[in-house]
Every structure is written in C-alpha cells, then in structure tokens.
Write a protein that holds these residues in place. Structure first.
Motif, PDB file in Angstrom:
ATOM      1  N   TYR B 123     -94.286 -13.076 -11.720  1.00 21.57           N
ATOM      2  CA  TYR B 123     -94.856 -11.732 -11.844  1.00 21.57           C
ATOM      3  C   TYR B 123     -93.810 -10.816 -12.482  1.00 21.57           C
ATOM      4  CZ  TYR B 123     -98.484 -13.316  -8.667  1.00 21.57           C
ATOM      5  OH  TYR B 123     -99.525 -13.993  -8.095  1.00 21.57           O
ATOM      6  N   ASN B 124     -94.276  -9.940 -13.319  1.00 21.27           N
ATOM      7  CA  ASN B 124     -93.353  -8.951 -13.868  1.00 21.27           C
ATOM      8  C   ASN B 124     -93.361  -7.726 -12.970  1.00 21.27           C
ATOM      9  OD1 ASN B 124     -92.398 -10.260 -16.165  1.00 21.27           O
ATOM     10  ND2 ASN B 124     -94.266  -9.777 -17.280  1.00 21.27           N
ATOM     11  N   ALA B 156     -79.151  -3.658  -9.334  1.00 18.52           N
ATOM     12  CA  ALA B 156     -78.796  -4.900 -10.029  1.00 18.52           C
ATOM     13  C   ALA B 156     -80.030  -5.480 -10.715  1.00 18.52           C
ATOM     14  CB  ALA B 156     -78.231  -5.903  -9.027  1.00 18.52           C
ATOM     15  N   ASP B 157     -81.177  -5.379 -10.042  1.00 14.51           N
ATOM     16  CA  ASP B 157     -82.421  -5.934 -10.603  1.00 14.51           C
ATOM     17  C   ASP B 157     -82.762  -5.272 -11.935  1.00 14.51           C
ATOM     18  OD1 ASP B 157     -82.562  -7.377  -8.316  1.00 14.51           O
ATOM     19  OD2 ASP B 157     -84.255  -6.303  -7.428  1.00 14.51           O
ATOM     20  N   ILE B 158     -82.618  -3.957 -11.995  1.00 15.17           N
ATOM     21  CA  ILE B 158     -83.045  -3.254 -13.205  1.00 15.17           C
ATOM     22  C   ILE B 158     -82.089  -3.568 -14.362  1.00 15.17           C
ATOM     23  CG2 ILE B 158     -81.893  -0.996 -12.839  1.00 15.17           C
ATOM     24  CD1 ILE B 158     -85.452  -1.523 -14.154  1.00 15.17           C
ATOM     25  N   VAL B 159     -80.804  -3.725 -14.035  1.00  8.84           N
ATOM     26  CA  VAL B 159     -79.852  -4.093 -15.097  1.00  8.84           C
ATOM     27  C   VAL B 159     -80.196  -5.490 -15.616  1.00  8.84           C
ATOM     28  CG1 VAL B 159     -77.438  -4.611 -15.598  1.00  8.84           C
ATOM     29  CG2 VAL B 159     -78.014  -2.592 -14.252  1.00  8.84           C
ATOM     30  N   ASP B 160     -80.487  -6.419 -14.707  1.00  6.74           N
ATOM     31  CA  ASP B 160     -80.879  -7.781 -15.092  1.00  6.74           C
ATOM     32  C   ASP B 160     -82.051  -7.756 -16.064  1.00  6.74           C
ATOM     33  OD1 ASP B 160     -79.031  -9.030 -13.625  1.00  6.74           O
ATOM     34  OD2 ASP B 160     -80.384  -9.802 -12.063  1.00  6.74           O
ATOM     35  N   LEU B 161     -83.068  -7.009 -15.701  1.00  3.23           N
ATOM     36  CA  LEU B 161     -84.280  -6.959 -16.528  1.00  3.23           C
ATOM     37  C   LEU B 161     -84.007  -6.312 -17.884  1.00  3.23           C
ATOM     38  CD1 LEU B 161     -87.097  -5.929 -14.011  1.00  3.23           C
ATOM     39  CD2 LEU B 161     -86.743  -8.156 -15.058  1.00  3.23           C
ATOM     40  N   ASN B 227     -88.849  -6.262 -24.093  1.00  2.00           N
ATOM     41  CA  ASN B 227     -88.602  -7.644 -23.640  1.00  2.00           C
ATOM     42  C   ASN B 227     -89.714  -8.184 -22.721  1.00  2.00           C
ATOM     43  OD1 ASN B 227     -88.091  -6.767 -20.964  1.00  2.00           O
ATOM     44  ND2 ASN B 227     -85.885  -6.608 -21.324  1.00  2.00           N
ATOM     45  N   GLY B 228     -90.792  -7.442 -22.629  1.00  4.84           N
ATOM     46  CA  GLY B 228     -91.967  -7.952 -21.914  1.00  4.84           C
ATOM     47  C   GLY B 228     -91.921  -7.772 -20.407  1.00  4.84           C
TER      48      GLY B 228
END
Lengths: 185, 336
Positions: B123-124, B156-161, B227-228
């Motif tokens: 899931y996005n 951290a999650d938002i930087v990853d994405l 990046n979708g």
C-alpha cells in the motif's frame, strides 16, 4: 420591524424608525441610501442590510477575492448574469450609501445628533465581516480618525461603524442595547 | 481506503467513532483534541496492512508515538486500565476488512482479525509531518537506521519515501497536471543527488536548505507524486499542510489536494487554518468527496462531529475565535 429579510426588535427608548430606502425617490439620480434610520434620544443609527445566500444555494461569498457570485447582492442588480464582485466594490458602495444619506439629511437639517452606522451582512462569517469592516473603515471619516488628524473639528461626520452578522449583533452588548436582530424564517 | 475508526480509551480519546470519507477528511479542533493522534493511529494500522510488513503494530506504535512504555498509550486514569482501537477498510475487491488492537496499561497487546486485515499487497501510505525533513535528509536515513535517534518514525518514513527515484515510463495525465501545478508554484523541478534535494530551474540548482520552507513542503509533494508514493489508491496523511505557507499560496495548495482526491487518493488533513478551510469550501465541486471532522472537548471528554459542509459544524474553534474577535473589537472601538 421587518425589513429585507431581517427582523429588528428595537429597545423601548426608540424615538422613530424610518425605512429610509423607500424615500430613495426623494434623493437625486445616482444617490443611494441606507435601508433604515433609527432615532434614539441621543443618536441616530443608520442600518444597511445585506443578505447573501448560503453555500447550499450555489453561493460564493463576494467578499472572498473575486469569486463568482449568484446572490441577491444589491451590487449586482443591474447585471444581466451573475458577475464579479469584489470587496472594494462593496466597500465603496457602503461608503456611498452612508454619505448620500448623510448629505440628504444634512441639507434638510436632520443631522442634529451623532450617527452610528451598522451594516448587517448575513451569509458571511466573522472573519469576512471583520475584513469588510476594516476595508470600509479606511474610507470613512470616523470620529476617532477626525480627532487624530485635526483637533479643530467640532462636528463629526460619523461616530461609530460596524459590519456584523446576526450572531455577532446579538452577542454584542454595544449593539444589543439598540435592538435584537433575527432573520425571517 | 479507510472507512471508519473507533477508539476506546487510547491516548486522548475515551470513546470515539468516526466514519470517513473516501476522498478528503479534514480534522479541525483546538490543540490537544487529538487530531494528530488520530491520524497516527490510522497510519500505523495501514503500515501493517501489507502482509510483508517487517514490524509489528506494537513496534510501529512505539516508534510513531515514542511513549516511555507502550502501555502509556492507554488513556491515563487511576489504576490499571485498557484501551483499544478498531480500523475499517475497503479495498478494490470490495471486501470489508477490519482490525482491532487491544492494549493494557501494562503494555500487553493483541491484534484481532490480523489475518483479515493483512493482504499480499503493498500500500502506498504517506504521512507528511508538520516539520520539514527534506533539507535535513542527507545522512538522516542511515543515521536513523544505525543509531537510537529520538525522532518519531514518521520523519524517517517520509525521508525514505521522498528519496525513492522517479517511476519509469510515461506519467499519467493526472500526474502530469499535478506536477505541472507544483512546478509553476515553486518555479522549478525537484531533483535528488546523494540524498540531497535541489530545486532545478533556469538559474541552476538551488539547495533545499536555501529554499523557503513553504516551497520545501511543495517540493516534497512533487517528489512523492513523481515517484508514485502518492497516486491513485494511496492514502495520504498530512499534518497542517498550511504550516509555513503564505496564505497567498493556499488556493494552489487546495487545488493540488482536490486534484489528488479526484485522482483517487484518500487524504487526511489536520488544520488550524481559516484560509485553508475557506479555500476548500469555495473550490470544491459537488462531485468531490469531502468531510470535515470537528474534534472538541465536552466535560473533559473529546467528542467529534462529522459533516459535509463547513457551515454545518457546530463546534468550529476557528470561527469561534473570529466571532470573539468581532465582539472584542466592537467593545474596544464602539463609543457611547
């Protein structure tokens, strides 16, 4: 008193009420007037009533930028289709209504007491009425501005000015003492 | 998409049941009424919806909320207590799915219906926090993975994405419209080099650290759409999108959010901003799916009201503030 969709229950010390815009024919062409003049023992109250339809009936408040308006806004009376109304046009209209009424009554010797001017705008929230009040205040010669600019004035053109919706009117002790205000169902 | 959330005795909430819109969900309420907590709970639940998720819900909640111990997430009361939250979802297969997470103040937990909730599907899910992270992204990802950093995992999650490279192939029409919209506002494209973000335009490349904070936020959105990470079927949680943004840009921001919704993204927003709400009200079309959820305190308990039109909210703290301003201004200025 019922007028333009509003009901005013004036306080007991009211001296006289004039539905002034019905006298518009007394004014010259191109002159405008406020809707109601209420006389109290020590002052006059000029009332201008505007009522914009709410969002559910395809409403976009004309005070909000240059949104398209489908409303009974008096500014748009002569326009064939719903047009553009801006806060500046409404502000100038409110100023002209006050000045033309003031001038007419001044010439006829009726401005014998200080005047407060209240515009009731239903259909706009407090943020919008605040913005409109600030805008119109800039182009009206309020007493406090006249004193600030020149202390030799001994006659004041306008004592108080407010733009409110019905909720704010009724919550305000300053306005509530003149009348309570409601909307015709 | 998420369809409902029920909470009993978790964080700030005693008893709450909110039905959600498939499009835009706007949470309004004073500070301390739990807007962010609500979004974090739904975000956490969606992170475990993918069967390949490596973390348990316990771990995710611990990392998102950073409580001293997990049991602290149970609403504080005298003695031992317990709480739970349930989240409901409906995927494209139209199967209603539901999970319930129960937690005691001693930190013992169980997830009910976990099997039904999880699916072999990625899931996005995107959570955009209030504070910008892109300008601080170089090295943050590896540091966060290797060291005990006291940062909520949403950062951290938002930087990853955001660091994911753009998708291959032609962009869809909707995606192109959205990217163009953002590009016009920030006057350039967002590019990445060695975990650093730049705004690229005719003048060259501008480091994100030198870019206005409001633009960084839109730059982040640009990267996520490119990046979708945000696309049709995604779920976007956005905490105070208006933060650091001049109100002049709010109209464009709202247009972007409405376009995302029309593309099929489910959106959750927490806001304190009158201009944002007003723009949303004026720009939405009849066919747009939008719900306002007002959170307010009554007898120390947080309650909610969900409506489709802004003027139907009876507990709108933002409008109440303006009402109070009008009253005070009249009292201050009106001469007897």
């Amino acid at each position: 008193m019922e007028k333009d969709g509003y009901v005013f229950d004036f306080s007991d010390d009211i001296v006289d009420i004039i539905s002034f815009d019905e006298n518009e024919k007394l004014l010259c062409d191109g002159m405008k007037s406020v809707d109601i003049i209420a006389e109290f023992p020590n002052e006059y109250l000029f009332l201008e009533l505007k009522k914009y339809k709410d969002r559910n009936i395809d409403f976009k408040c004309p005070l909000w930028k240059e949104a398209k308006v489908v409303s009974n806004c008096p500014l748009l009376k002569n326009e064939k289709i719903s047009g553009l109304a801006s806060i500046n046009r409404i502000a100038k209209d409110l100023r002209q209504k006050y000045f033309d009424t003031f001038l007419y009554r001044h010439i006829n010797g009726r401005n014998d007491k200080p005047i407060s001017y209240i515009c009731v705008v239903e259909g706009c929230d407090s943020a919008l009425t605040t913005r409109l009040k600030d805008k119109v205040s800039m182009i009206l010669p309020l007493k406090r501005k006249m004193i600030k600019e020149n202390d030799e004035w001994n006659y004041f053109i306008l004592k108080n000015f407010a733009v409110v919706n019905v909720k704010s009117w009724n919550k305000s002790p300053q306005l509530n003492r003149y009348a309570s205000c409601s909307i015709v169902d | 998409m998420l369809t409902e959330i029920k909470i009993d005795n978790i964080t700030a909430f005693e008893n709450l049941d909110i039905k959600l819109s498939k499009g835009i969900n706007v949470f309004i309420g004073a500070n301390g009424t739990g807007k962010t907590h609500l979004m974090k709970l739904m975000y956490a639940a969606m992170l475990v919806a993918d069967v390949s998720s490596k973390k348990t819900l316990d771990q995710i909640l611990q990392n998102i909320f950073l409580p001293d111990s997990l049991g602290r997430l149970v609403k504080r009361s005298l003695g031992r207590g317990s709480g739970s939250f349930s989240v409901y979802r409906q995927d494209d297969d139209d199967t209603p799915r539901y999970m319930r997470y129960e937690l005691s103040s001693l930190g013992k937990s169980q997830t009910i219906n976990h099997r039904i909730w999880t699916k072999k599907q990625s899931y996005n899910i995107v959570y955009i926090p209030v504070k910008d992270m892109l300008a601080n992204s170089p090295g943050f990802k590896s540091l966060y993975e290797k060291r005990e950093l006291y940062f909520e995992s949403i950062y951290a999650d938002i930087v990853d994405l955001a660091l994911l490279p753009p998708l291959k192939g032609h962009a869809s029409k909707e995606k192109t419209i959205l990217l163009d919209l953002i590009q016009q506002i920030i006057d350039g494209k967002v590019i990445k080099k060695d975990e650093k973000f730049y705004l690229k335009n005719k003048q060259g490349n501008l480091e994100f650290t030198l870019l206005a904070e409001g633009y960084r936020k839109l730059g982040l959105l640009y990267s996520l759409i490119q990046n979708g990470s945000i696309s049709s079927g995604s779920i976007l949680f956005w905490d105070e999108p208006e933060a650091n943004l001049n109100p002049k840009l709010t109209q464009q921001l709202v247009n972007i959010i409405l376009e995302l919704q029309r593309m099929g993204t489910q959106i959750f927003i927490a806001t304190h901003d009158y201009v944002f709400l007003k723009e949303l009200e004026l720009s939405k079309k009849k066919e747009d799916a939008l719900m306002y959820h007002s959170l307010y305190k009554e007898n120390e308990e947080i309650k909610s009201q969900s409506v489709e039109n802004l003027n139907e909210i009876s507990n709108n703290v933002i409008n109440d503030t303006f009402d109070s301003l009008v009253g005070r201004a009249l009292g201050f200025e009106w001469e007897d």
